[in-house]
Design a protein around this motif. Structure first.
Motif, PDB file in Angstrom:
ATOM      1  N   ALA A  59       0.834  -1.208   0.000  1.00  0.00           N
ATOM      2  CA  ALA A  59       0.000   0.000   0.000  1.00  0.00           C
ATOM      3  C   ALA A  59       0.868   1.258   0.000  1.00  0.00           C
ATOM      4  O   ALA A  59       0.552   2.244  -0.676  1.00  0.00           O
ATOM      5  N   LYS A  60       1.973   1.227   0.745  1.00  0.00           N
ATOM      6  CA  LYS A  60       2.871   2.383   0.778  1.00  0.00           C
ATOM      7  C   LYS A  60       3.511   2.613  -0.588  1.00  0.00           C
ATOM      8  O   LYS A  60       3.663   3.752  -1.037  1.00  0.00           O
ATOM      9  N   SER A  74      12.057   0.768   2.101  1.00  0.00           N
ATOM     10  CA  SER A  74      13.157  -0.193   1.967  1.00  0.00           C
ATOM     11  C   SER A  74      13.452  -0.873   3.291  1.00  0.00           C
ATOM     12  O   SER A  74      13.679  -2.086   3.352  1.00  0.00           O
ATOM     13  N   ALA A  75      13.428  -0.097   4.382  1.00  0.00           N
ATOM     14  CA  ALA A  75      13.672  -0.667   5.706  1.00  0.00           C
ATOM     15  C   ALA A  75      12.573  -1.657   6.093  1.00  0.00           C
ATOM     16  O   ALA A  75      12.838  -2.690   6.713  1.00  0.00           O
ATOM     17  N   ALA A  76      11.331  -1.347   5.722  1.00  0.00           N
ATOM     18  CA  ALA A  76      10.213  -2.249   6.029  1.00  0.00           C
ATOM     19  C   ALA A  76      10.371  -3.576   5.285  1.00  0.00           C
ATOM     20  O   ALA A  76      10.094  -4.653   5.844  1.00  0.00           O
ATOM     21  N   ILE A  77      10.808  -3.516   4.024  1.00  0.00           N
ATOM     22  CA  ILE A  77      11.047  -4.745   3.262  1.00  0.00           C
ATOM     23  C   ILE A  77      12.174  -5.548   3.892  1.00  0.00           C
ATOM     24  O   ILE A  77      12.108  -6.772   4.016  1.00  0.00           O
ATOM     25  N   SER A  78      13.222  -4.857   4.329  1.00  0.00           N
ATOM     26  CA  SER A  78      14.343  -5.525   4.988  1.00  0.00           C
ATOM     27  C   SER A  78      13.901  -6.196   6.279  1.00  0.00           C
ATOM     28  O   SER A  78      14.306  -7.324   6.586  1.00  0.00           O
ATOM     29  N   LYS A  82      14.014 -10.144   7.228  1.00  0.00           N
ATOM     30  CA  LYS A  82      14.605 -10.606   8.483  1.00  0.00           C
ATOM     31  C   LYS A  82      13.610 -11.503   9.224  1.00  0.00           C
ATOM     32  O   LYS A  82      13.991 -12.524   9.800  1.00  0.00           O
ATOM     33  N   PHE A  83      12.329 -11.132   9.209  1.00  0.00           N
ATOM     34  CA  PHE A  83      11.291 -11.934   9.862  1.00  0.00           C
ATOM     35  C   PHE A  83      11.222 -13.335   9.261  1.00  0.00           C
ATOM     36  O   PHE A  83      11.107 -14.332   9.978  1.00  0.00           O
ATOM     37  N   ILE A 103       8.852 -11.207  -1.345  1.00  0.00           N
ATOM     38  CA  ILE A 103       9.801 -10.155  -1.008  1.00  0.00           C
ATOM     39  C   ILE A 103      10.518  -9.659  -2.258  1.00  0.00           C
ATOM     40  O   ILE A 103      10.745  -8.454  -2.432  1.00  0.00           O
ATOM     41  N   SER A 104      10.887 -10.575  -3.144  1.00  0.00           N
ATOM     42  CA  SER A 104      11.519 -10.168  -4.411  1.00  0.00           C
ATOM     43  C   SER A 104      10.594  -9.261  -5.217  1.00  0.00           C
ATOM     44  O   SER A 104      11.039  -8.273  -5.819  1.00  0.00           O
TER      45      SER A 104
END
Length: 322
Positions: A59-60, A74-78, A82-83, A103-104
């Motif tokens: 959505a973002k 980008s940090a949210a995807i990272s 990590k999760f 994720i890709s």
């Protein structure tokens, strides 16, 4: 007759004691066993949180028109990646692969958005006139910097070293994740278990690591040797590097070439116990079943190969290394 009765009673007592021991052993296993990857409740809990995060990120990306928000996305995807890494040893292989594909796709959408919001600079030969405080510079072509999928983290680790031998012993400590980043011509020895391992921007390095309970995420490595054991490993932007692996799922490579694979060959005192704790004591042979996510043809990807037996390093005993 009395002797026969006594013998029968003795056998019955022995049988009862055996049943009690087996029952106690089974109860201990139930109390100490790790979550089963086939446990539907575990998978459902993971998927619920994963899908919520995925929808929020998507959505973002869809609604963003401000370039200043790109680093947060980008940090949210990272964080989402990590999760997945931290929970991979709890999940079926299919769910891991599906999550990584998602994720890709999110990364690709972010790259497309970045291209829209921050257009590449046009090539120009125009020179600016130097002022009294300026030093004239030759003409250059501006090349956008490649964005890394795995930013430097605040976790414990080795960073920004050159020509050093770096040793970390995890035994007796509780370290959730460990980062190895920006090393040149270094030798790294990791003893014991860690939950997740991140390797970024390594050149001409040798990395010897005990078992990783979750996943290994790697990006931008060149002319390196890795001896690693984990439940899942993902390799991005690797060149001319050798991997000696033990993995529960198939290794994944992306945007890589000249990478070769062989079986795990590390030795140090207590490694068998560490492998058992990490549930990596069984050799699955998956080190030879590599998935190249950027090679969609049915024939073998030219980007990776099996390391010839005569070129392998043999057993690597950390006690014998300098």
């Amino acid at each position: 007759m009395e002797d026969e009765d006594n013998e029968e009673q003795t056998l019955q007592k022995k049988h009862q004691l055996m049943l009690e021991r087996l029952s106690a052993r089974h109860q201990t296993r139930l109390e100490t066993r790790k979550p089963d990857p086939s446990d539907s409740s575990t998978t459902s809990a993971f998927l619920s949180r994963f899908n919520d995060s995925k929808k929020s990120i998507a959505a973002k990306i869809e609604s963003s028109t401000d370039p200043s928000r790109l680093p947060d996305i980008s940090a949210a995807i990272s964080d989402l990646e990590k999760f997945v890494a931290e929970n991979s040893y709890l999940l079926p292989s299919y769910e891991i692969r599906s999550s990584l594909k998602t994720i890709s796709d999110l990364k690709q959408s972010l790259e497309n958005l970045t291209s829209q919001l921050i257009p590449k600079k046009k090539f120009s030969f125009k020179k600016s006139k130097p002022t009294k405080t300026q030093i004239p510079q030759p003409d250059t072509v501006s090349v956008p910097e490649k964005t890394t999928s795995y930013p430097i983290r605040d976790s414990p680790g080795f960073r920004h070293k050159q020509n050093q031998v770096l040793v970390q012993n995890f035994k007796g400590s509780e370290i959730g994740e460990f980062t190895i980043s920006d090393l040149d011509s270094c030798e790294v020895k990791l003893i014991g278990c860690v939950n997740a391992l991140f390797l970024n921007r390594l050149k001409n390095c040798k990395i010897y690591a005990g078992p990783v309970v979750g996943s290994i995420l790697m990006e931008e490595v060149e002319d390196c040797v890795f001896v690693l054991a984990s439940h899942q490993i993902r390799i991005h932007f690797a060149k001319r590097s050798d991997f000696y692996l033990r993995v529960r799922s198939r290794p994944i490579i992306e945007d890589s070439d000249g990478v070769r694979f062989a079986n795990y060959c590390l030795k140090y005192e207590g490694i068998e116990e560490d492998l058992a704790v990490a549930r990596l004591d069984e050799e699955t042979g998956n080190w030879a079943n590599v998935d190249d996510f950027k090679w969609l043809r049915a024939v073998q990807s030219p980007n990776w190969s099996i390391l010839p037996a005569e070129e392998r390093v043999g057993d690597v005993d950390l006690a014998n290394l300098r």
